[in-house]
Design a protein around this motif. Structure first.
Motif, PDB file in Angstrom:
ATOM      1  N   ARG A  34      46.286  37.533  45.411  1.00  0.00           N
ATOM      2  CA  ARG A  34      44.748  37.560  44.645  1.00  0.00           C
ATOM      3  C   ARG A  34      45.373  38.594  43.691  1.00  0.00           C
ATOM      4  NH1 ARG A  34      39.702  40.004  47.265  1.00  0.00           N
ATOM      5  NH2 ARG A  34      38.530  40.234  45.799  1.00  0.00           N
ATOM      6  N   HIS A  35      44.561  38.622  42.251  1.00  0.00           N
ATOM      7  CA  HIS A  35      44.771  39.455  41.283  1.00  0.00           C
ATOM      8  C   HIS A  35      44.187  40.665  41.648  1.00  0.00           C
ATOM      9  CE1 HIS A  35      40.486  39.524  41.395  1.00  0.00           C
ATOM     10  NE2 HIS A  35      40.442  38.191  41.195  1.00  0.00           N
ATOM     11  N   ASN A  41      34.801  43.007  40.935  1.00  0.00           N
ATOM     12  CA  ASN A  41      34.927  43.031  42.428  1.00  0.00           C
ATOM     13  C   ASN A  41      34.890  44.724  42.247  1.00  0.00           C
ATOM     14  OD1 ASN A  41      38.306  41.936  41.496  1.00  0.00           O
ATOM     15  ND2 ASN A  41      36.762  40.986  42.928  1.00  0.00           N
ATOM     16  N   ARG A  45      30.071  42.149  42.377  1.00  0.00           N
ATOM     17  CA  ARG A  45      29.220  40.758  41.988  1.00  0.00           C
ATOM     18  C   ARG A  45      30.201  40.442  42.045  1.00  0.00           C
ATOM     19  NH1 ARG A  45      27.101  43.024  36.143  1.00  0.00           N
ATOM     20  NH2 ARG A  45      26.026  41.114  36.668  1.00  0.00           N
ATOM     21  N   PHE A  46      29.102  39.006  42.631  1.00  0.00           N
ATOM     22  CA  PHE A  46      30.511  37.827  43.112  1.00  0.00           C
ATOM     23  C   PHE A  46      30.672  37.653  41.868  1.00  0.00           C
ATOM     24  CE2 PHE A  46      27.376  37.074  46.784  1.00  0.00           C
ATOM     25  CZ  PHE A  46      28.824  36.969  47.385  1.00  0.00           C
ATOM     26  N   SER A  48      33.902  35.367  40.255  1.00  0.00           N
ATOM     27  CA  SER A  48      33.893  33.920  40.411  1.00  0.00           C
ATOM     28  C   SER A  48      34.377  33.183  39.002  1.00  0.00           C
ATOM     29  CB  SER A  48      32.542  32.783  40.878  1.00  0.00           C
ATOM     30  OG  SER A  48      33.070  31.091  40.923  1.00  0.00           O
ATOM     31  N   GLU A 113      39.052  30.831  41.009  1.00  0.00           N
ATOM     32  CA  GLU A 113      38.486  30.721  41.392  1.00  0.00           C
ATOM     33  C   GLU A 113      37.215  30.272  42.163  1.00  0.00           C
ATOM     34  OE1 GLU A 113      38.188  32.540  44.572  1.00  0.00           O
ATOM     35  OE2 GLU A 113      37.540  34.172  44.325  1.00  0.00           O
ATOM     36  N   TYR A 116      31.086  29.906  42.630  1.00  0.00           N
ATOM     37  CA  TYR A 116      29.731  30.395  43.447  1.00  0.00           C
ATOM     38  C   TYR A 116      28.729  30.463  43.246  1.00  0.00           C
ATOM     39  CZ  TYR A 116      32.461  32.750  47.197  1.00  0.00           C
ATOM     40  OH  TYR A 116      32.643  33.836  48.471  1.00  0.00           O
ATOM     41  N   ARG A 124      27.247  41.785  46.466  1.00  0.00           N
ATOM     42  CA  ARG A 124      26.952  41.797  47.575  1.00  0.00           C
ATOM     43  C   ARG A 124      25.811  41.768  48.482  1.00  0.00           C
ATOM     44  NH1 ARG A 124      31.559  41.293  45.120  1.00  0.00           N
ATOM     45  NH2 ARG A 124      32.792  38.974  45.992  1.00  0.00           N
ATOM     46  N   ARG A 140      30.304  33.322  52.032  1.00  0.00           N
ATOM     47  CA  ARG A 140      31.889  33.860  51.198  1.00  0.00           C
ATOM     48  C   ARG A 140      32.403  33.340  51.504  1.00  0.00           C
ATOM     49  NH1 ARG A 140      32.265  40.074  52.039  1.00  0.00           N
ATOM     50  NH2 ARG A 140      33.913  40.114  49.967  1.00  0.00           N
ATOM     51  N   ARG A 141      32.552  33.488  53.638  1.00  0.00           N
ATOM     52  CA  ARG A 141      34.019  32.801  54.215  1.00  0.00           C
ATOM     53  C   ARG A 141      33.714  31.618  55.014  1.00  0.00           C
ATOM     54  NH1 ARG A 141      35.307  35.463  51.169  1.00  0.00           N
ATOM     55  NH2 ARG A 141      36.093  37.273  51.232  1.00  0.00           N
ATOM     56  N   HIS A 212      43.278  33.627  43.118  1.00  0.00           N
ATOM     57  CA  HIS A 212      41.995  34.321  43.723  1.00  0.00           C
ATOM     58  C   HIS A 212      41.919  34.412  45.115  1.00  0.00           C
ATOM     59  CE1 HIS A 212      40.660  34.367  39.567  1.00  0.00           C
ATOM     60  NE2 HIS A 212      41.624  33.099  39.189  1.00  0.00           N
ATOM     61  N   ASN A 214      39.567  33.288  47.293  1.00  0.00           N
ATOM     62  CA  ASN A 214      39.529  32.117  48.329  1.00  0.00           C
ATOM     63  C   ASN A 214      40.267  30.976  47.393  1.00  0.00           C
ATOM     64  OD1 ASN A 214      37.061  33.331  49.443  1.00  0.00           O
ATOM     65  ND2 ASN A 214      36.134  33.403  47.594  1.00  0.00           N
ATOM     66  N   VAL A 272      36.742  44.673  51.868  1.00  0.00           N
ATOM     67  CA  VAL A 272      36.509  43.493  50.688  1.00  0.00           C
ATOM     68  C   VAL A 272      35.844  43.272  52.532  1.00  0.00           C
ATOM     69  CG1 VAL A 272      37.368  41.200  50.383  1.00  0.00           C
ATOM     70  CG2 VAL A 272      38.527  43.542  49.878  1.00  0.00           C
ATOM     71  N   GLN A 275      32.310  45.230  51.765  1.00  0.00           N
ATOM     72  CA  GLN A 275      31.222  44.219  50.618  1.00  0.00           C
ATOM     73  C   GLN A 275      30.229  43.091  50.906  1.00  0.00           C
ATOM     74  OE1 GLN A 275      33.442  42.489  48.129  1.00  0.00           O
ATOM     75  NE2 GLN A 275      34.287  44.118  46.462  1.00  0.00           N
TER      76      GLN A 275
HETATM   77  O1  LIG Z   1      34.583  35.476  43.015  1.00  0.00           O
HETATM   78  C1  LIG Z   1      34.357  36.613  43.153  1.00  0.00           C
HETATM   79  O2  LIG Z   1      33.438  37.958  42.948  1.00  0.00           O
HETATM   80  C2  LIG Z   1      35.865  36.879  44.404  1.00  0.00           C
HETATM   81  C3  LIG Z   1      35.818  36.640  45.875  1.00  0.00           C
HETATM   82  O3  LIG Z   1      34.281  37.146  45.927  1.00  0.00           O
HETATM   83  P1  LIG Z   1      34.286  37.000  48.441  1.00  0.00           P
HETATM   84  O4  LIG Z   1      34.668  35.959  47.944  1.00  0.00           O
HETATM   85  O5  LIG Z   1      35.489  38.555  48.410  1.00  0.00           O
HETATM   86  O6  LIG Z   1      32.550  37.776  48.146  1.00  0.00           O
HETATM   87  O7  LIG Z   1      36.617  36.140  43.523  1.00  0.00           O
HETATM   88  P2  LIG Z   1      38.255  36.661  43.230  1.00  0.00           P
HETATM   89  O8  LIG Z   1      37.846  38.176  43.133  1.00  0.00           O
HETATM   90  O9  LIG Z   1      39.179  36.889  44.372  1.00  0.00           O
HETATM   91  O10 LIG Z   1      37.965  35.678  41.899  1.00  0.00           O
END
Ligand SMILES: O=C(O)[C@@H](COP(=O)(O)O)OP(=O)(O)O
Length: 290
Positions: A34-35, A41, A45-46, A48, A113, A116, A124, A140-141, A212, A214, A272, A275
């Motif tokens: 994951r980057h 992050n 905030r989401f 995506s 990713e 979302y 979040r 999220r999960r 990413h 997910n 994480v 969050q």
């Molecule tokens: O979209 C995002 O904000 C996060 C994942 O969020 P969560 O699923 O942990 O809420 O993705 P990434 O940082 O890996 O690109």
């Protein structure tokens, strides 16, 4: 720097081991990543499909990851990334740290990713205080719950769908997702996995996938056969390499391993997870809890 655990036991882990045949059985090594931390992050905030850069901390995480992989002896033959800058930038920093900048890299939206949907840009913790932590955890999960879709009224809709990087995808722009469950991520990722990545693994290439939280979870679920109701417990921290060792049928020969300082990694996973804990309600939150 994140140190190597188990008395330097990770040293030499990657050496000549893209494909090894100790005892006659072929083992392929694959590193999933994951980057490093991106700007959203950090803001919780989401993010995506919104393109965000790494923070100074995210840059350090990617460099540390490169050091860990270098020290373990990995020599990559091929790198795959999403088409989002944070995964590409992370791969550059990792390769630079490893003095392997020359390694060929290929990028695909199929490693992006998870989309979302209407949650993009929302905080979040604020969302949890409105809709409850359980609902946010499900969004999220969970495996097959799709968040509400993004539409043209969303403040980031045009930024995403007018971005010219999406002109080069193998599906028409109108067919790109507007929201995805983890299952839907896996559905769009698997054709790329089987058609593009698997043939390279089977040639014995040592591969890094810089993706990413997910998209990497979806692939882990697939490779390790993690049941739908257990994937909810899998969280990946930013900038930490995940080693997968696969047999010739690409079945795991042992569970995945996070490489680096295990205590720091567990703390990063918890961060994480946390969050999604509720905070005082904020302003400008509008998403229907369907
Ligand atoms: O979209 C995002 O904000 C996060 C994942 O969020 P969560 O699923 O942990 O809420 O993705 P990434 O940082 O890996 O690109």
């Amino acid at each position: 720097m994140v140190g190597l655990e188990r008395g330097g036991g990770e040293k030499g882990l990657g050496r000549a081991l893209a494909a090894s045949s100790g005892g006659g059985d072929m083992t392929f090594k694959l590193v999933l990543l994951r980057h490093g931390e991106g700007a959203w992050n950090k803001e919780n905030r989401f993010c995506s499909w919104v393109d965000q850069r790494l923070t100074p901390n995210g840059i350090k995480e990617a460099q540390t990851c490169g050091k860990v992989l270098k020290e373990a002896g990995f020599e990559f033959d091929l790198v795959f990334t999403s088409i989002l800058s944070r995964s590409i930038e992370t791969s550059w920093l990792v390769l630079q740290e490893m003095e392997q900048e020359w390694v060929q890299t290929e990028s695909s939206w199929r490693l992006n990713e998870r989309h979302y949907g209407a949650l993009i840009g929302l905080n979040r913790a604020e969302l949890a205080s409105i809709h409850g932590e359980e609902k946010v955890k499900l969004w999220r999960r969970s495996y097959d719950i799709t968040p509400p879709p993004i539409d043209e009224s969303h403040s980031h809709f045009h930024e995403i769908y007018n971005d010219r990087r999406y002109n080069y995808c193998d599906v028409a722009k109108e067919k790109l997702p507007k929201a995805e469950s983890l299952k839907e991520v896996l559905d769009r990722l698997l054709p790329y996995w089987y058609d593009v990545i698997v043939p390279e693994i089977k040639k014995g290439k040592c591969i890094l996938i810089s993706a990413h939280g997910n998209s990497a979870r979806a692939l882990l679920k697939h490779l390790e056969g993690i049941p739908d109701d257990e994937i909810v417990n899998v969280t990946l921290p930013t900038g930490v390499p995940v080693l997968l060792e696969l047999d010739e049928n690409l079945h795991p020969v042992r569970p995945h391993r996070f490489l680096g300082n295990q205590e720091a990694i567990q703390a990063a996973i918890k961060k994480v997870e946390d969050q999604g804990k509720a905070a005082a309600p904020g302003k400008n939150i509008s998403v229907s809890a369907n």
